[in-house]
Design an enzyme around this catalytic site. Structure first.
Site, mmCIF file in Angstrom:
data_model
loop_
_atom_site.group_PDB
_atom_site.id
_atom_site.type_symbol
_atom_site.label_atom_id
_atom_site.label_comp_id
_atom_site.label_asym_id
_atom_site.label_seq_id
_atom_site.Cartn_x
_atom_site.Cartn_y
_atom_site.Cartn_z
ATOM 1 C CE LYS A 193 -1.402 2.776 2.468
ATOM 2 N NZ LYS A 193 -1.679 4.418 2.022
ATOM 3 C CD GLU B 244 13.435 3.533 7.734
ATOM 4 O OE1 GLU B 244 13.416 4.199 8.978
ATOM 5 O OE2 GLU B 244 13.015 3.864 6.738
ATOM 6 C CB CYS C 253 13.544 8.313 8.837
ATOM 7 S SG CYS C 253 12.235 8.243 8.823
ATOM 8 C CD GLU D 239 11.256 11.986 13.266
ATOM 9 O OE1 GLU D 239 9.930 11.689 12.912
ATOM 10 O OE2 GLU D 239 12.180 10.980 12.191
HETATM 11 C C1 SIN Z 1 14.302 7.850 5.462
HETATM 12 O O1 SIN Z 1 14.007 8.701 5.238
HETATM 13 O O2 SIN Z 1 13.207 6.409 5.510
HETATM 14 C C2 SIN Z 1 14.915 6.649 4.369
HETATM 15 C C3 SIN Z 1 16.333 7.640 4.241
HETATM 16 C C4 SIN Z 1 17.154 6.328 3.376
HETATM 17 O O3 SIN Z 1 17.003 5.726 2.819
HETATM 18 O O4 SIN Z 1 18.079 7.278 3.390
#
Ligand code: SIN
Length: 463
Positions: free
Chosen positions: A157, A232, A266, A366
């Site tokens: 999805k 993740e 992230c 974050e």
């Molecule tokens: C992410 O922000 O989830 C991935 C970033 C990356 O693969 O460098």
């Protein structure tokens, strides 16, 4: 009436497309098809699976420009970053096309001459993925490629904000001959689709990239059917500039990690920790670089920072900046906004904050935006304590030319990904993933295919 998702361009608020939402029944049927397709796909030899994944990669590269434009249109990232993401995506396809041929078992010497012990690997079954809007094709590639290479079937999805490039990415897989039921996408509201995935007896693994809150819910829900999980999740990356660092290089690399995708990754540095003796020099160099960054529509040449994905993301960033200022932070550059709630576009200009303290929200939550808070430290032990003072453990960065400081930081930082004099450690051939609230498991590298495999142990007696 068919429910639809409106896809808009976050740089203008204009409608790009409408995508139909599937009913629960349709999604369950897709799961059934994926389950049945597993019976044949898992029997296809690894070299043929490898060939098909390589062909998929080549097809994506053939359409790189059109796919990158589509990505910029729905996500807002500058075109050059979108092109980079297509390359990053095919890196995962290429890497796992090769790994398909290296799914090795082993033999173990038995403790009696009458026995033989053999360990083999098998694909786990149908994999269900939920992917984010910030990397619409790369996060799909790093889940789908190892799944298909291992012999699993795959259903995904894509994020509601950015489904178009991910859907196109999968269409290319079908065009090169990967059967339609081996890799499928479904559209629906995240929560509802997540529940269908976790309630299904046919889904053997859930893989998710996104927020820690949603990840926790998926882990809880997946426990009923004892599904495998790879998560993740969020991050709050510290970036440490030690006293002996190459300050010029540290400033350049901080730009790379902080402002990639307008700070919406992230692994973006979220806290900049600078030794007090180089604070002035670093800040001056860093601010000079930040002032060069162009903000605008990612489709225009020369733009470095695109829009924020939506109003929710924008409000969060603005409230973190306001909170920091109200608690004494000084704005060195930025803190400028351009938005139109009616039309639906939101820009935050790259912002650098000084005199930041641990009382401020930005030091804990974050940000997912182009804001760099700078805080100073006196000793490397203090820097480590500050850096580790978060529930997250995804990425950390440090800059030092002293191998003892580097070794100390590597040993003491509780993060899954560490960049030493490197603001861009992500790579298809390396294990990406976090500790603590940042998730479970790794994607990429040789580690990234293991979660799609079951281990079977055979003990032969009576020989
Ligand atoms: C992410 O922000 O989830 C991935 C970033 C990356 O693969 O460098």
């Amino acid at each position: 009436m068919v429910d639809v998702i409106q896809v808009t361009n976050p740089a203008t608020g204009e409608r790009v497309a409408e995508v139909n939402i599937q009913s629960d029944e349709e999604i369950k049927e897709a799961i059934n098809r994926g389950h049945h397709a597993f019976q044949t796909w898992s029997k296809i030899d690894a070299h043929e699976r490898s060939r098909l994944i390589r062909a998929w990669s080549a097809k994506v590269q053939e359409h790189k420009e059109e796919l990158a434009k589509l990505m910029t249109l729905e996500n807002g990232k500058p075109l050059n970053e979108a092109r980079g993401e297509i390359d990053y995506s095919t890196d995962y396809l290429d890497w796992y096309a090769e790994e398909a041929k290296r799914i090795y078992g082993r033999t173990i010497p038995a403790n009696t001459g009458t026995k033989r012990i053999i360990v083999t690997k098998e694909p786990i079954g149908l994999v269900a993925a939920i992917t984010p809007w910030n990397f619409p094709t790369a996060m799909m590639a790093r889940k789908a490629a190892p799944a298909l290479a291992a012999g699993c079937t795959f259903i995904v999805k894509p994020a509601s904000e950015t489904p178009l490039s991910g859907m196109k990415f999968i269409d290319y897989a079908h065009e090169v001959g990967i059967p339609k039921d081996v890799i499928q996408y479904v559209m629906g509201q995240g929560k509802a689709v997540g529940e269908i995935f976790t309630e299904s007896e046919f889904v053997r693994k859930i893989t998710f990239t996104g927020s820690t809150a949603v990840g926790k819910q998926l882990i809880k829900n997946s426990s009923d059917k004892i599904q495998h999980v790879t998560m993740e999740l969020g991050g709050h990356a510290p970036l440490i500039v030690a006293e002996d660092a190459d300050v010029e290089m540290a400033a350049q690399q901080t730009i790379a990690t902080k402002f990639r995708n307008a700070g919406q990754t992230c692994v973006c540095a979220n806290r900049i920790l600078v030794h007090e003796n180089v604070l002035e020099e670093f800040t001056e160099k860093f601010v000079a670089e930040v002032k060069k960054l162009e903000v605008g529509n990612g489709l225009e040449e020369g733009v470095d920072i695109g829009p924020i994905i939506n109003e929710k993301g924008y409000n969060k960033i603005v409230s973190q900046i306001e909170d920091a200022i109200s608690k004494g932070a000084e704005v060195l550059v930025g803190s400028q906004f351009q938005s139109d709630m009616e039309k639906g576009y939101f820009f935050v200009y790259p912002t650098v904050l000084k005199n930041v303290t641990t009382e401020m929200m930005i030091m804990h939550e974050e940000t997912f935006g182009p804001v760099a808070p700078i805080i100073s430290f006196k000793t490397i032990e203090e820097a480590v304590e500050l850096a580790n003072g978060t529930p997250y453990g995804l990425a950390a960065y440090f800059f030092t030319n002293d191998y003892r400081v580097g070794h100390y930081l590597h040993e003491h930082l509780k993060f899954g990904i560490i960049g030493w004099n490197d603001g861009g450690p992500s790579a298809a051939h390396a294990p990406f993933g976090g500790m603590k609230a940042s998730g479970l498991g790794r994607e990429g590298g040789i580690e990234g295919i293991e979660p799609y495999l079951e281990t079977k142990y055979l003990s032969i007696g009576g020989l």
